[in-house]
Write a protein that holds these residues in place. Sequence first.
Motif, PDB file in Angstrom:
ATOM      1  N   VAL A  97     -18.628  36.414  12.834  1.00 40.01           N
ATOM      2  CA  VAL A  97     -17.853  36.730  12.365  1.00 40.01           C
ATOM      3  C   VAL A  97     -17.321  35.830  11.698  1.00 40.01           C
ATOM      4  O   VAL A  97     -16.453  34.899  12.129  1.00 40.01           O
ATOM      5  N   MET A  98     -17.891  35.917  10.262  1.00 38.78           N
ATOM      6  CA  MET A  98     -16.857  34.798   9.079  1.00 38.78           C
ATOM      7  C   MET A  98     -16.187  34.965   8.142  1.00 38.78           C
ATOM      8  O   MET A  98     -16.617  35.629   7.432  1.00 38.78           O
ATOM      9  N   ILE A  99     -14.886  34.432   7.842  1.00 37.37           N
ATOM     10  CA  ILE A  99     -13.902  34.986   6.944  1.00 37.37           C
ATOM     11  C   ILE A  99     -14.062  34.009   5.642  1.00 37.37           C
ATOM     12  O   ILE A  99     -14.063  32.833   6.581  1.00 37.37           O
ATOM     13  N   ARG A 100     -14.193  34.621   4.697  1.00 41.76           N
ATOM     14  CA  ARG A 100     -13.716  33.959   3.819  1.00 41.76           C
ATOM     15  C   ARG A 100     -12.691  34.767   2.756  1.00 41.76           C
ATOM     16  O   ARG A 100     -12.781  35.659   2.316  1.00 41.76           O
ATOM     17  N   GLY A 101     -11.878  33.564   1.886  1.00 37.58           N
ATOM     18  CA  GLY A 101     -10.795  34.340   1.179  1.00 37.58           C
ATOM     19  C   GLY A 101     -11.810  34.416  -0.129  1.00 37.58           C
ATOM     20  O   GLY A 101     -12.114  33.580  -0.148  1.00 37.58           O
ATOM     21  N   VAL A 102     -10.954  35.846  -0.672  1.00 40.43           N
ATOM     22  CA  VAL A 102     -11.204  35.156  -2.735  1.00 40.43           C
ATOM     23  C   VAL A 102      -9.974  35.787  -3.269  1.00 40.43           C
ATOM     24  O   VAL A 102      -9.226  36.719  -3.198  1.00 40.43           O
ATOM     25  N   ARG A 103      -9.595  35.023  -4.255  1.00 41.31           N
ATOM     26  CA  ARG A 103      -8.688  34.776  -5.766  1.00 41.31           C
ATOM     27  C   ARG A 103      -8.917  36.267  -6.541  1.00 41.31           C
ATOM     28  O   ARG A 103      -8.958  36.795  -6.554  1.00 41.31           O
ATOM     29  N   ALA A 104     -10.109  35.655  -7.232  1.00 44.20           N
ATOM     30  CA  ALA A 104      -9.998  36.604  -8.373  1.00 44.20           C
ATOM     31  C   ALA A 104     -12.198  36.754  -8.244  1.00 44.20           C
ATOM     32  O   ALA A 104     -12.482  36.382  -7.423  1.00 44.20           O
ATOM     33  N   LEU A 105     -12.250  37.024  -9.390  1.00 42.49           N
ATOM     34  CA  LEU A 105     -13.692  37.930  -9.884  1.00 42.49           C
ATOM     35  C   LEU A 105     -14.378  36.440  -9.544  1.00 42.49           C
ATOM     36  O   LEU A 105     -15.498  36.926  -9.137  1.00 42.49           O
ATOM     37  N   ASP A 106     -14.158  35.407  -9.982  1.00 41.49           N
ATOM     38  CA  ASP A 106     -15.554  34.275  -9.898  1.00 41.49           C
ATOM     39  C   ASP A 106     -15.563  33.204  -8.592  1.00 41.49           C
ATOM     40  O   ASP A 106     -16.882  33.574  -7.763  1.00 41.49           O
ATOM     41  N   ASP A 107     -14.596  33.636  -7.612  1.00 45.08           N
ATOM     42  CA  ASP A 107     -14.437  33.516  -6.202  1.00 45.08           C
ATOM     43  C   ASP A 107     -15.531  34.639  -5.791  1.00 45.08           C
ATOM     44  O   ASP A 107     -16.037  34.438  -5.125  1.00 45.08           O
ATOM     45  N   PHE A 108     -15.503  35.877  -6.057  1.00 44.64           N
ATOM     46  CA  PHE A 108     -16.424  36.834  -5.175  1.00 44.64           C
ATOM     47  C   PHE A 108     -17.528  36.648  -5.887  1.00 44.64           C
ATOM     48  O   PHE A 108     -18.424  37.135  -4.757  1.00 44.64           O
ATOM     49  N   GLU A 109     -17.682  35.888  -6.921  1.00 48.19           N
ATOM     50  CA  GLU A 109     -19.296  35.565  -7.268  1.00 48.19           C
ATOM     51  C   GLU A 109     -19.818  35.030  -6.304  1.00 48.19           C
ATOM     52  O   GLU A 109     -20.628  35.045  -5.420  1.00 48.19           O
ATOM     53  N   TYR A 110     -18.729  34.084  -6.672  1.00 50.57           N
ATOM     54  CA  TYR A 110     -19.234  32.643  -5.785  1.00 50.57           C
ATOM     55  C   TYR A 110     -19.326  33.189  -3.641  1.00 50.57           C
ATOM     56  O   TYR A 110     -20.588  32.580  -3.569  1.00 50.57           O
TER      57      TYR A 110
END
Length: 176
Positions: A97-110
């Motif tokens: 498992v690899m966790i990544r944090g997301v703030r907003a939509l552009d984070d999500f896309e990346y």
Amino acid sequence: MIDLCPRSRYYEAMIRALFPGSFDPPTNGHINIVRRAAGIFDAVSIVIAVNPHKHYTFSAEERYGMMQELVTDMDNVDVHLWDRLIVEFADREDAKVMIRGVRALDDFEYEFELSMLNKGLNPRVETILMPTDPQYFVLRSSAIKELARLGGDISTMVPPPVVTAIERKLKQEARA
Ligand code: ADP
């Protein structure tokens, strides 16, 4: 008599998650993700990226030292430096498992694209995206450093040892 609610036989199953990133420097947003992940998974390994082609404000040793200091109260968290693909680290350590944090939509896309890329490289590792807690929504290492350079108050954005490290770094930069 049948026990209708037996403990699952997977009760003690161990899952270890990786949390990779540059952490240049670590912010309260990063630590929030680490703390929440540590509450879900049996263990969390923070993997600090060392990319010789990327310019960092803080050296690998500095980022490692800061991160170590910030997670001392979390028993199931450790910190690593890694200079190759993160999926290779996952394979070596048998982490799935690899966790990544997301703030907003552009984070999500990346992050979404990155997860596709990593899936192609290593299908055994699943990326889990964890949304930021609202109070960390605007925290970004690069913006915090910029704010500090302009004399802004960053004490609510990064932990105290990081405030000190940024101030020290700015003084070094000013002398150079
Ligand atoms: P990168 O690995 O892209 O260099 P960072 O080191 O800045 O990124 O961040 C590592 C991970 O933490 C990334 O998944 C990033 O989206 C996430 N992250 C950064 N800041 C926050 C925050 N304020 N809240 C939640 N997640 C964050």
